[in-house]
Design an enzyme around this catalytic site. Structure first.
Site, short mmCIF file in Angstrom:
data_model
loop_
_atom_site.label_atom_id
_atom_site.label_comp_id
_atom_site.label_asym_id
_atom_site.label_seq_id
_atom_site.Cartn_x
_atom_site.Cartn_y
_atom_site.Cartn_z
N GLU A 15 -8.10 12.68 -15.83
CA GLU A 15 -7.96 11.79 -14.67
C GLU A 15 -9.29 11.61 -13.94
O GLU A 15 -9.62 10.52 -13.48
CB GLU A 15 -6.90 12.31 -13.69
CG GLU A 15 -5.48 12.19 -14.20
CD GLU A 15 -5.05 10.74 -14.44
OE1 GLU A 15 -5.67 9.82 -13.89
OE2 GLU A 15 -4.08 10.54 -15.19
N TYR A 64 -4.07 10.19 -5.50
CA TYR A 64 -3.68 9.70 -6.81
C TYR A 64 -3.77 10.80 -7.88
O TYR A 64 -2.82 11.05 -8.63
CB TYR A 64 -4.55 8.49 -7.24
CG TYR A 64 -4.45 8.30 -8.72
CD1 TYR A 64 -3.30 7.74 -9.27
CD2 TYR A 64 -5.44 8.79 -9.58
CE1 TYR A 64 -3.15 7.65 -10.64
CE2 TYR A 64 -5.29 8.71 -10.94
CZ TYR A 64 -4.15 8.13 -11.47
OH TYR A 64 -3.99 8.08 -12.83
N ASP A 82 -2.63 3.71 -8.46
CA ASP A 82 -4.04 3.47 -8.78
C ASP A 82 -4.21 1.95 -8.91
O ASP A 82 -3.29 1.20 -8.58
CB ASP A 82 -4.45 4.20 -10.07
CG ASP A 82 -3.86 3.56 -11.32
OD1 ASP A 82 -2.90 2.76 -11.18
OD2 ASP A 82 -4.36 3.83 -12.42
N CYS A 139 6.39 -8.75 -21.50
CA CYS A 139 6.57 -7.71 -20.48
C CYS A 139 8.02 -7.20 -20.45
O CYS A 139 8.96 -7.99 -20.35
CB CYS A 139 6.21 -8.30 -19.12
SG CYS A 139 6.44 -7.09 -17.81
FE1 SF4 Z 1 3.06 -8.40 -14.72
FE2 SF4 Z 1 3.98 -10.64 -15.82
FE3 SF4 Z 1 5.25 -8.32 -16.19
FE4 SF4 Z 1 5.31 -9.49 -13.84
S1 SF4 Z 1 6.17 -10.30 -15.76
S2 SF4 Z 1 4.95 -7.33 -14.24
S3 SF4 Z 1 3.30 -10.39 -13.73
S4 SF4 Z 1 3.18 -8.86 -16.92
#
Ligand code: SF4
Length: 412
Positions: free
Chosen positions: A58, A142, A160, A224
């Site tokens: 870290e 942190y 962070d 994501c």
């Molecule tokens: Fe980040 Fe896009 Fe996931 Fe939202 S959808 S957390 S902006 S990568």
């Protein structure tokens, strides 16, 4: 009292929090990068050694890319596999291993803290974030949270740079993300979100998401795992006619919305968040530096390096004899000042005209834009240096590179 933030900024629905934890952890299990400190933290049975390994990683990772850190971390752990071994190292050895990693006070403080654990805490690392932060020099909020959650399983959040970005996007936080009010709110949020049974993995997952998916300029929202929980993503994905009651700019005195003067910019998409106040420009500094060269006993050239003071910028590192200059001096004046400096130090005349101008080297430290004005001077015979001024030694080129010298000096 200020009005409470609109619900879009909070994680108040337990079902949503559970969903986010589950998706993030499942993604982390599938996609996490293989990193040496992670492997050690996951397999090492000795809690103190786990804590030490995470601590070293870290500290090295502060302001430094993972790819750069891996080699330094492996060499460090090979040389000082335990706190006890590190406590016995000299600062010179620490600086030599740290050379090139930047922000040198980190290595020094790590070693000072190891000595403290050995001498004052009976060799045992503190086990909670609160105690780690209170007792170990150089360990901030942190780092303490990271060590406590990853090594000791304490259910405590971390914030962070990566976490700031992810949370600001997840909750559309557009107020200045470096302001204390926003930072406090993000810590509250991280502590609410952290998974109670896998806190270390959860924290690493959130940071990993920021590092590999929710990146600063080109986030991969399509990949994501938590886009369904992301308010910024929902904002850009809404069809123009949708009537979802989301408000994004300057609502009353909401401390987390973007200021009314800087509303949502649709061309930026999710990268509207986070927002930061403009950084102060780095301070400009100019330093004359002289590469003094002589023929060594085997005929190979040798160069003189001197040690910097033990506190301040680049503390204890070695460099070519250098002299900070006032800005906007004429070239001739710079050369004279450097010659005077060398003369006082060597106790023999140094003619300004004898200094050969080589060029300029620019190096950016975090807050300083440093220009080294580089000269060279060949010396015949031996020189006696005033040892009261600073420790010095002659080195070959190979020895120079193995010494505790900064990246800036290697450029010089
Ligand atoms: Fe980040 Fe896009 Fe996931 Fe939202 S959808 S957390 S902006 S990568």
């Amino acid at each position: 009292a200020p009005a409470p933030p609109p619900a879009q900024h909070l994680f108040s629905d337990p079902a949503e929090v559970e969903a986010l934890r589950g998706k993030l952890l499942a993604w982390y299990d599938r996609c996490k990068r293989d990193l040496p400190w992670r492997a050690l933290a996951a397999t090492e049975p000795d809690a103190d050694r786990r804590g030490y390994a995470v601590w070293v990683s870290e500290i090295m990772l502060q302001q430094t890319q993972v790819a750069t850190v891996i080699d330094y971390y492996n060499r460090w752990m090979q040389k000082w596999p335990t706190l006890q071994a590190l406590a016995q190292a000299s600062l010179e050895e620490v600086n030599e291993l740290w050379a090139g990693l930047g922000y040198y006070s980190r290595g020094k403080r790590l070693q000072e803290a190891a000595r403290k654990v050995v001498s004052e805490l009976a060799g045992q690392m503190p086990r909670t974030a609160e105690e780690l932060q209170k007792l170990l020099p150089g360990v901030g909020r942190y780092t303490a949270g990271a060590i406590a959650s990853i090594s000791y399983g304490q259910a405590t959040g971390v914030v962070d740079g990566n976490v700031i970005r992810v949370l600001c996007r997840l909750r559309c936080i557009g107020a200045d993300s470096s302001s204390p009010a926003v930072i406090d709110r993000l810590w509250d949020m991280a502590n609410v979100l952290v998974d109670r049974s896998r806190p270390g993995d959860f924290n690493q997952a959130l940071m990993e998401l920021g590092a590999t998916v929710c990146m600063p300029k080109a986030p991969l929202c399509g990949e994501c795992p938590v886009k369904q929980q992301c308010q910024a993503w929902r904002r850009v994905s809404l069809s123009p006619g949708a009537t979802v009651a989301l408000v994004f700019a300057g609502v009353g005195d909401c401390p987390l919305c973007p200021p009314a003067t800087e509303p949502w910019d649709s061309s930026l998409g999710v990268t509207n968040f986070p927002r930061k106040a403009a950084k102060k420009p780095p301070r400009a500094m100019r330093t004359a530096t002289c590469v003094l060269e002589r023929r060594g006993c085997h005929g190979a050239p040798e160069y003189l390096i001197v040690q910097r003071p033990s506190s301040g910028l680049l503390a204890g590192l070695w460099e070519f004899p250098s002299l900070p200059l006032a800005q906007h001096l004429q070239e001739e004046k710079e050369r004279e000042e450097l010659a005077d400096h060398l003369q006082a130090w060597m106790g023999r005349p140094v003619a300004a005209k004898g200094l050969r101008f080589i060029g300029e080297v620019i190096h950016i430290f975090s807050h300083i834009h440093q220009t080294y004005v580089v000269y060279s001077l060949h010396l015949d015979g031996d020189v006696t240096l005033d040892p009261a001024l600073s420790p010095s030694r002659w080195v070959t080129e190979d020895e120079f590179h193995a010494s505790a010298v900064s990246t800036a000096m290697k450029k010089v």
